[in-house]
Design a protein around this motif. Structure first.
Motif, mmCIF file in Angstrom:
data_model
loop_
_atom_site.group_PDB
_atom_site.id
_atom_site.type_symbol
_atom_site.label_atom_id
_atom_site.label_comp_id
_atom_site.label_asym_id
_atom_site.label_seq_id
_atom_site.Cartn_x
_atom_site.Cartn_y
_atom_site.Cartn_z
ATOM 1 N N TYR A 17 49.393 12.940 -11.692
ATOM 2 C CA TYR A 17 48.098 11.656 -12.344
ATOM 3 C C TYR A 17 49.478 11.051 -12.997
ATOM 4 O O TYR A 17 49.425 11.233 -13.976
ATOM 5 N N VAL A 18 49.109 9.977 -12.445
ATOM 6 C CA VAL A 18 49.644 9.225 -12.010
ATOM 7 C C VAL A 18 49.233 7.308 -12.728
ATOM 8 O O VAL A 18 47.797 7.384 -12.226
ATOM 9 N N ARG A 35 45.867 -8.081 -10.733
ATOM 10 C CA ARG A 35 46.111 -8.253 -10.202
ATOM 11 C C ARG A 35 47.745 -6.546 -10.130
ATOM 12 O O ARG A 35 48.184 -6.156 -9.803
ATOM 13 N N LEU A 36 47.546 -6.544 -12.153
ATOM 14 C CA LEU A 36 48.414 -5.409 -12.124
ATOM 15 C C LEU A 36 47.101 -3.987 -11.726
ATOM 16 O O LEU A 36 47.863 -2.863 -11.160
ATOM 17 N N ILE A 37 46.334 -4.608 -11.666
ATOM 18 C CA ILE A 37 45.039 -3.508 -11.172
ATOM 19 C C ILE A 37 45.328 -2.755 -9.483
ATOM 20 O O ILE A 37 45.907 -2.209 -9.112
ATOM 21 N N ALA A 45 48.721 5.517 -7.500
ATOM 22 C CA ALA A 45 47.832 5.152 -8.635
ATOM 23 C C ALA A 45 46.559 5.590 -8.855
ATOM 24 O O ALA A 45 45.837 5.333 -8.188
ATOM 25 N N GLN A 46 46.519 6.922 -9.668
ATOM 26 C CA GLN A 46 45.111 7.127 -10.096
ATOM 27 C C GLN A 46 44.144 6.698 -11.276
ATOM 28 O O GLN A 46 43.539 6.141 -11.310
ATOM 29 N N ALA A 47 45.703 5.606 -12.263
ATOM 30 C CA ALA A 47 44.372 4.632 -13.168
ATOM 31 C C ALA A 47 45.626 3.937 -13.795
ATOM 32 O O ALA A 47 46.162 3.749 -13.071
ATOM 33 N N GLY A 252 58.513 -1.053 -7.929
ATOM 34 C CA GLY A 252 59.579 -0.010 -8.801
ATOM 35 C C GLY A 252 58.325 1.054 -8.546
ATOM 36 O O GLY A 252 58.540 2.447 -8.660
ATOM 37 N N PHE A 253 57.196 0.785 -9.153
ATOM 38 C CA PHE A 253 55.944 1.700 -9.714
ATOM 39 C C PHE A 253 56.140 2.734 -8.601
ATOM 40 O O PHE A 253 55.306 2.945 -7.964
ATOM 41 N N GLU A 254 55.148 1.533 -7.312
ATOM 42 C CA GLU A 254 55.769 1.746 -6.036
ATOM 43 C C GLU A 254 56.611 2.797 -5.830
ATOM 44 O O GLU A 254 56.020 3.923 -4.915
#
Length: 290
Positions: A17-18, A35-37, A45-47, A252-254
């Motif tokens: 769960y990310v 934009r961050l969502i 990500a899930q959340a 980086g998050f991707e």
């Protein structure tokens, strides 16, 4: 044991769960929050998670009148907290946006009125920030909601964690190993705490909330059994704000989510077998049959 948040199960054998921690990286701007969502959703990500404060309650007395340089000029720390805090109208807009995007959203309430505020918005879960782990009134209010609780354990002793777990109960609890340094030095990661928490609180899902630069430590946490990962996200680490430097930019998050999914696929079930891809090399290279 697994804990359900929204449509996701968190626990062993489930996809990690990310959580994209937006926190205050929106700098009080709903459009930046949206934009961050998008960044979280596009990364898989899930959340997404925010922070909710009642500034006059949550701001420590000794910090209220401390002056701070901000993009909006010099102001007291308390005035800054008011400046970046979203109210009901902004959170209704965020809730609607997140729902249409198909991602869970919730927040870390820093005081009891903030719990009540988030409950009126019917969040799917609550997150306890490491700084709030010893706030027993807050923990009691959260336990009374009956919602799943994610508890970060940074800046805490094991005895303090024991008290918090006892207060919250374990039926709907997810524990997050964390070190509350921003950014976190590598030598403070202490990833073996993931196993320590597994053994100390059997049946409670254990995750990792990271404040380091880069991806390696978070990925190692997954390999060590973390079933949830939370990382701060930002549009640009050069943006103003105390959490930006310890955040991941969109690419980086991707990459983090991509690599977490690869590790999940690679872990297997621990049962030794001959895989289809091994059959041809086995026939070609094994000189002595079994």
């Amino acid at each position: 044991m697994s804990v359900r948040i929204g449509t996701s199960l968190i626990g062993p054998g489930q996809p990690v769960y990310v959580i994209g921690e937006i926190g205050l990286n929106h700098n009080g701007d709903v459009e930046i929050a949206k934009r961050l969502i998008d960044v979280a959703v596009e990364s898989g990500a899930q959340a997404v998670k925010f922070q909710k404060r009642t500034p006059e309650i949550a701001t420590p007395e000794h910090m209220r009148d401390v002056e701070r340089e901000t993009p909006w000029g010099t102001m007291t720390y308390l005035d800054y907290r008011y400046r970046v805090e979203f109210g009901e109208a902004e959170y209704l807009e965020i809730a609607s946006y997140a729902m249409r995007a198909g991602v869970d959203w919730f927040a870390s309430p820093w005081d009891v009125p903030s719990v009540e505020f988030l409950e009126r918005l019917d969040v799917v879960a609550h997150k306890v920030a490491s700084a709030s782990l010893t706030d027993l009134d807050l923990l009691d209010a959260l336990a009374a909601t009956g919602k799943p609780i994610i508890l970060s354990t940074g800046m805490s002793t094991i005895e303090e964690i024991d008290r918090a777990v006892d207060r919250l109960g374990t039926d709907r609890l997810v524990l997050m190993h964390a070190t509350s340094s921003y950014p976190m030095p590598v030598e403070e990661a202490n990833l073996r705490m993931i196993d320590t928490l597994h053994r100390r609180y059997p049946g409670v899902p254990i995750g990792y909330s990271g404040h380091e630069r880069g991806l390696q430590i978070s990925l190692a946490a997954v390999a060590l059994g973390a079933v949830a990962v939370e990382r701060h996200i930002t549009l640009d680490r050069a943006m103003w704000g105390s959490d930006q430097a310890a955040s991941l930019e969109p690419q980086g998050f991707e990459h983090l989510v991509r690599d977490i999914r690869i590790i999940g696929d690679a872990m297997g079930d621990g049962v030794k077998r001959v895989f289809p891809g091994e059959e041809a090399p086995r026939a070609k290279l094994r000189r002595v049959p079994a």
